[in-house]
Write a protein that holds these residues in place. Structure first.
Motif, PDB file in Angstrom:
ATOM      1  N   THR A  36      34.219  48.921  43.253  1.00 14.11           N
ATOM      2  CA  THR A  36      35.027  47.737  43.598  1.00 14.11           C
ATOM      3  C   THR A  36      35.327  46.881  42.367  1.00 14.11           C
ATOM      4  O   THR A  36      36.305  46.137  42.360  1.00 14.11           O
ATOM      5  CB  THR A  36      34.347  46.873  44.677  1.00 14.11           C
ATOM      6  N   ALA A  38      36.447  48.058  39.671  1.00 13.82           N
ATOM      7  CA  ALA A  38      37.723  48.615  39.184  1.00 13.82           C
ATOM      8  C   ALA A  38      38.893  47.959  39.912  1.00 13.82           C
ATOM      9  O   ALA A  38      39.972  47.779  39.330  1.00 13.82           O
ATOM     10  CB  ALA A  38      37.739  50.130  39.380  1.00 13.82           C
ATOM     11  N   TYR A  40      38.996  44.770  41.059  1.00 13.13           N
ATOM     12  CA  TYR A  40      39.198  43.444  40.441  1.00 13.13           C
ATOM     13  C   TYR A  40      39.831  43.593  39.055  1.00 13.13           C
ATOM     14  O   TYR A  40      40.674  42.795  38.654  1.00 13.13           O
ATOM     15  CB  TYR A  40      37.869  42.679  40.354  1.00 13.13           C
ATOM     16  N   ARG A  41      39.407  44.618  38.347  1.00  7.76           N
ATOM     17  CA  ARG A  41      39.976  44.858  37.022  1.00  7.76           C
ATOM     18  C   ARG A  41      41.471  45.209  37.112  1.00  7.76           C
ATOM     19  O   ARG A  41      42.283  44.759  36.290  1.00  7.76           O
ATOM     20  CB  ARG A  41      39.212  45.993  36.327  1.00  7.76           C
ATOM     21  N   ARG A  87      39.291  49.075  31.351  1.00  7.52           N
ATOM     22  CA  ARG A  87      37.979  48.939  30.679  1.00  7.52           C
ATOM     23  C   ARG A  87      38.139  48.296  29.299  1.00  7.52           C
ATOM     24  O   ARG A  87      37.157  48.131  28.571  1.00  7.52           O
ATOM     25  CB  ARG A  87      37.302  50.300  30.482  1.00  7.52           C
ATOM     26  N   SER A  96      36.413  38.072  35.148  1.00 11.98           N
ATOM     27  CA  SER A  96      35.547  37.208  35.965  1.00 11.98           C
ATOM     28  C   SER A  96      36.286  35.968  36.466  1.00 11.98           C
ATOM     29  O   SER A  96      35.934  35.423  37.516  1.00 11.98           O
ATOM     30  CB  SER A  96      34.222  36.871  35.270  1.00 11.98           C
ATOM     31  N   ALA A  99      37.984  37.320  39.535  1.00 10.37           N
ATOM     32  CA  ALA A  99      36.979  37.606  40.577  1.00 10.37           C
ATOM     33  C   ALA A  99      36.405  36.332  41.195  1.00 10.37           C
ATOM     34  O   ALA A  99      35.780  36.383  42.241  1.00 10.37           O
ATOM     35  CB  ALA A  99      35.858  38.471  39.997  1.00 10.37           C
ATOM     36  N   ARG A 105      39.410  37.470  46.466  1.00 14.72           N
ATOM     37  CA  ARG A 105      38.213  38.124  47.024  1.00 14.72           C
ATOM     38  C   ARG A 105      38.440  38.518  48.487  1.00 14.72           C
ATOM     39  O   ARG A 105      38.038  39.585  48.916  1.00 14.72           O
ATOM     40  CB  ARG A 105      36.977  37.218  46.914  1.00 14.72           C
ATOM     41  N   GLU A 125      30.026  50.408  45.272  1.00 18.33           N
ATOM     42  CA  GLU A 125      29.377  49.670  44.190  1.00 18.33           C
ATOM     43  C   GLU A 125      30.101  48.352  43.915  1.00 18.33           C
ATOM     44  O   GLU A 125      31.324  48.308  43.912  1.00 18.33           O
ATOM     45  CB  GLU A 125      29.462  50.573  42.950  1.00 18.33           C
ATOM     46  N   GLY A 126      29.332  47.267  43.706  1.00 17.93           N
ATOM     47  CA  GLY A 126      29.962  45.993  43.371  1.00 17.93           C
ATOM     48  C   GLY A 126      28.958  44.887  43.141  1.00 17.93           C
ATOM     49  O   GLY A 126      27.894  45.116  42.537  1.00 17.93           O
ATOM     50  N   ASP A 128      28.985  42.083  45.790  1.00 19.73           N
ATOM     51  CA  ASP A 128      28.829  41.412  47.085  1.00 19.73           C
ATOM     52  C   ASP A 128      28.939  42.399  48.236  1.00 19.73           C
ATOM     53  O   ASP A 128      29.285  42.023  49.348  1.00 19.73           O
ATOM     54  CB  ASP A 128      29.922  40.338  47.237  1.00 19.73           C
ATOM     55  N   ARG A 172      27.555  36.468  31.126  1.00 21.16           N
ATOM     56  CA  ARG A 172      28.352  37.019  32.224  1.00 21.16           C
ATOM     57  C   ARG A 172      27.539  37.023  33.526  1.00 21.16           C
ATOM     58  O   ARG A 172      28.048  36.716  34.592  1.00 21.16           O
ATOM     59  CB  ARG A 172      28.820  38.424  31.865  1.00 21.16           C
ATOM     60  N   ASP A 176      28.713  35.265  36.992  1.00 21.74           N
ATOM     61  CA  ASP A 176      28.835  36.014  38.254  1.00 21.74           C
ATOM     62  C   ASP A 176      27.870  35.488  39.320  1.00 21.74           C
ATOM     63  O   ASP A 176      28.150  35.579  40.505  1.00 21.74           O
ATOM     64  CB  ASP A 176      28.552  37.519  38.027  1.00 21.74           C
ATOM     65  N   ARG A 179      29.042  31.522  40.579  1.00 16.06           N
ATOM     66  CA  ARG A 179      30.364  31.161  41.120  1.00 16.06           C
ATOM     67  C   ARG A 179      30.197  30.760  42.596  1.00 16.06           C
ATOM     68  O   ARG A 179      29.264  31.194  43.281  1.00 16.06           O
ATOM     69  CB  ARG A 179      31.353  32.316  40.955  1.00 16.06           C
TER      70      ARG A 179
HETATM   71  O1   DC Z   1      31.449  46.088  37.681  1.00 14.78           O
HETATM   72  P1   DC Z   1      32.542  45.610  36.731  1.00 14.78           P
HETATM   73  O2   DC Z   1      32.044  45.134  35.406  1.00 14.78           O
HETATM   74  O3   DC Z   1      33.654  46.598  36.585  1.00 14.78           O
HETATM   75  O4   DC Z   1      33.165  44.321  37.477  1.00 14.78           O
HETATM   76  C1   DC Z   1      34.237  43.618  36.924  1.00 14.78           C
HETATM   77  C2   DC Z   1      34.190  42.155  37.365  1.00 14.78           C
HETATM   78  O5   DC Z   1      34.445  42.034  38.767  1.00 14.78           O
HETATM   79  C3   DC Z   1      32.879  41.406  37.078  1.00 14.78           C
HETATM   80  O6   DC Z   1      33.197  40.108  36.580  1.00 14.78           O
HETATM   81  C4   DC Z   1      32.247  41.265  38.446  1.00 14.78           C
HETATM   82  C5   DC Z   1      33.422  41.296  39.391  1.00 14.78           C
HETATM   83  N1   DC Z   1      33.131  41.936  40.682  1.00 14.78           N
HETATM   84  C6   DC Z   1      32.939  41.121  41.761  1.00 14.78           C
HETATM   85  O7   DC Z   1      32.977  39.893  41.624  1.00 14.78           O
HETATM   86  N2   DC Z   1      32.725  41.664  42.986  1.00 14.78           N
HETATM   87  C7   DC Z   1      32.672  42.998  43.144  1.00 14.78           C
HETATM   88  N3   DC Z   1      32.455  43.512  44.353  1.00 14.78           N
HETATM   89  C8   DC Z   1      32.848  43.854  42.021  1.00 14.78           C
HETATM   90  C9   DC Z   1      33.061  43.275  40.793  1.00 14.78           C
END
Ligand code: DC
Length: 220
Positions: A36, A38, A40-41, A87, A96, A99, A105, A125-126, A128, A172, A176, A179
């Protein structure tokens, strides 16, 4: 409606080994895998390419309308493979902020639930997933490792100074986990797994054993 029993949620801070463990676990359990972060990215990249303010309201509409899919470990945006681009340094520095946007969200959660429903579950994977997106997941893992170990792993991959990397990682983590909307945290029913000093195989075996025993107790 998909049975929530087939969802395995893997949450935790950056560098804990979530992607490696989640991918291997998905293969071992014969489930699909969703990254997940990816998503947000990819929304961040789409916003940067459209020249939208990363902390503005317009980005919610973009999150809703963009043609985004994450399949077999590849992230596609408007039919283009953006797996490497998301990436890069620019997206990593900006993600962030995106996100932290509650509207974004909400759209991402809806897309993640639809992904799980259409596949009958998966390893997701994430940050939340167990706390907010799939609160009824069969298993919620909070995967972690010390900031030092995470910094060492990252430096081995991309180079740099371990002390500096440790500071960036801690910063970071703080962003995270503080927030307002769905901060990174454990839940009372998550299993905390510390990967510091452990092999991937060992960690995957441990988690697979827990999934197997939960699956068999659900069947009873
Ligand atoms: O896992 P990552 O580094 O690729 O996540 C990128 C950004 O997204 C990181 O700032 C956290 C955020 N994120 C989030 O807030 N909720 C998720 N479910 C997955 C990632």
């Amino acid at each position: 409606m998909t049975s929530p029993n087939t969802i395995v949620a893997i949450d935790g801070p950056a560098g804990a080994g979530k992607s490696t463990v989640a991918k291997a676990l998905a293969v071992a359990l014969e489930l699909e895998y969703l990254d997940t972060g990816a998503m947000y990215r990819a929304v961040t990249l789409a916003a940067m390419e459209s020249g939208l303010a990363l902390d503005g309201a317009d980005i919610v509409g973009l999150a809703e309308s963009c043609d985004l899919s994450v399949e077999n470990g590849r992230t596609m945006l408007g039919g283009r493979d953006v797996s490497s681009e998301i990436r890069g340094v620019a997206v990593t520095a900006a993600v962030s902020t995106v996100a932290a946007n509650s509207g974004v969200r909400e759209v991402m959660r809806r897309r993640q639930r639809a992904w799980g429903d259409s596949r009958g579950g998966g390893v997701i994977e994430g940050r939340d997933i167990g706390t907010v997106v799939f609160p009824d997941a069969l298993l919620k893992i909070y995967l972690t490792a010390s900031a030092r170990v995470r910094a060492e792993r990252r430096v081995a991959e991309v180079g740099g100074d371990v002390d500096e990397m440790e500071r960036a990682i801690s910063e970071r983590d703080h962003k995270d986990s503080t927030r307002a909307d769905s901060p990174l945290s454990t839940s009372t029913d998550s299993v905390v797994v510390d990967t510091s000093g452990r092999t991937i195989d060992d960690v995957v075996r441990q988690i697979k054993n827990i999934v197997d025993s939960r699956r068999s107790s659900v069947r009873k």
